[in-house]
Design an enzyme around this catalytic site. Structure first.
Site, PDB file in Angstrom:
ATOM      1  N   GLU A 222      41.675  73.658  14.543  1.00 44.74           N
ATOM      2  CA  GLU A 222      40.853  74.805  14.533  1.00 44.74           C
ATOM      3  C   GLU A 222      39.907  74.835  15.745  1.00 44.74           C
ATOM      4  O   GLU A 222      39.193  74.102  16.074  1.00 44.74           O
ATOM      5  CB  GLU A 222      40.196  74.804  13.287  1.00 44.74           C
TER       6      GLU A 222
ATOM      7  N   LYS B  35      41.852  83.824  10.461  1.00 41.94           N
ATOM      8  CA  LYS B  35      41.467  83.373   9.129  1.00 41.94           C
ATOM      9  C   LYS B  35      41.158  84.035   8.068  1.00 41.94           C
ATOM     10  O   LYS B  35      40.147  85.012   8.320  1.00 41.94           O
ATOM     11  CB  LYS B  35      40.484  82.357   9.567  1.00 41.94           C
TER      12      LYS B  35
ATOM     13  N   CYS C  50      42.455  75.965   8.173  1.00 39.72           N
ATOM     14  CA  CYS C  50      41.571  75.145   7.254  1.00 39.72           C
ATOM     15  C   CYS C  50      41.391  75.578   5.948  1.00 39.72           C
ATOM     16  O   CYS C  50      42.156  75.566   4.958  1.00 39.72           O
ATOM     17  CB  CYS C  50      40.158  75.297   8.102  1.00 39.72           C
TER      18      CYS C  50
END
Length: 266
Positions: free
Chosen positions: A44, A114, A148
């Site tokens: 990330e 995200k 994540c």
């Protein structure tokens, strides 16, 4: 269809130094290709580092088709390898925590923003994306992308399973004391959704954070095919379509679902 050898680059790069991180990515792509990999996955925010000063994030952010994207397309073409990298994306005045997949010919295959932001830093720095399932086809596999915290929501991964994702790429900045996510949760996600999950972490101290490494490639049979330690390293694993097909035939989770019972979830 032969297995897709996948390289997981567990690295934090250099905080705030995009040029140096591009150089490191070029070197990693060379090593990955020499190791027989057809895909390289980074962590990330690999392009810039994760623990940026909040006020500096917009200055580091780039469009999905910006200068760094073109540089990485060149890296992919030069080494004949697909690359998934994390970066801060700017779209007008909006900044996202994003990950982009570049094909071995340098083509931009998919860009994901995200959807589940973690902690105060991310919520202050980024706008959440609103597209949960982003996919591309690579080497005969349907490849999906998350970042994540996204993988910790079972509905999110199940949506990918129902959309036919074979290999889920999850660049992450997973920190102490949540290492159980890498050790236990990710293999379970792979098993319950009958897919491969490549979970690629940062490592070591960065600002207020301590990243724990432990990157892994988890298989649909629940086994961890490769696992990194706590330091900087590159590990390799095979994404085998034959194992995927056999595992899906044996494990009936997706066939035995009863969606009519789950209305309360939405």
């Amino acid at each position: 269809m032969p297995p897709l050898r996948t390289a997981l680059l567990q690295s934090s790069g250099r905080l705030g130094d995009t040029a140096e991180n591009l150089k490191r990515l070029d070197e990693a792509a060379s090593r990955a290709a020499q190791g027989g990999a057809g895909l390289l996955v980074t962590s990330e925010m690999f392009l810039t580092g994760y623990a940026l000063d909040l006020q500096e994030v917009p200055g580091y952010a780039e469009p999905a088709d910006g200068e760094s994207a073109h540089a990485i397309a060149g890296i992919a073409r030069r080494h004949g390898i697909a690359v998934l990298y994390g970066y801060p994306e700017r779209d007008g005045d909006t900044v996202y925590n994003s990950a982009q997949l570049i094909g071995p010919d340098g083509a931009r295959l998919a860009n994901y923003r995200k959807t589940h932001l973690f902690g105060g830093f991310e919520r202050d720095a980024f706008t959440p994306g609103d597209t949960p399932v982003v996919q591309a086809d690579l080497n005969g596999l349907r490849v999906g992308i998350m970042i994540c915290y996204d993988v910790e929501f079972p509905e999110n991964v199940r949506a990918h399973a129902l959309a036919g994702t074979d290999l889920l790429l999850v660049p992450t900045a997973q920190m102490h004391p949540f290492q159980f996510v890498a050790e236990q949760l990710v293999p379970v996600r792979a098993f319950e959704n009958q897919m491969y999950v490549a979970y690629v972490n940062r490592t070591g101290p960065e600002g207020e954070f301590e990243f724990v490494g432990l990157s892994c490639l988890a298989a649909p049979d629940g086994a961890t095919r490769t696992r990194a330690g706590r330091g900087e390293e590159m590990v390799f694993g095979e994404v085998d379509p034959e194992l995927l097909e056999a595992s899906r035939e044996t494990n009936p989770y997706l066939r035995d679902r009863r969606p009519g019972l789950y209305a309360s979830l939405v």
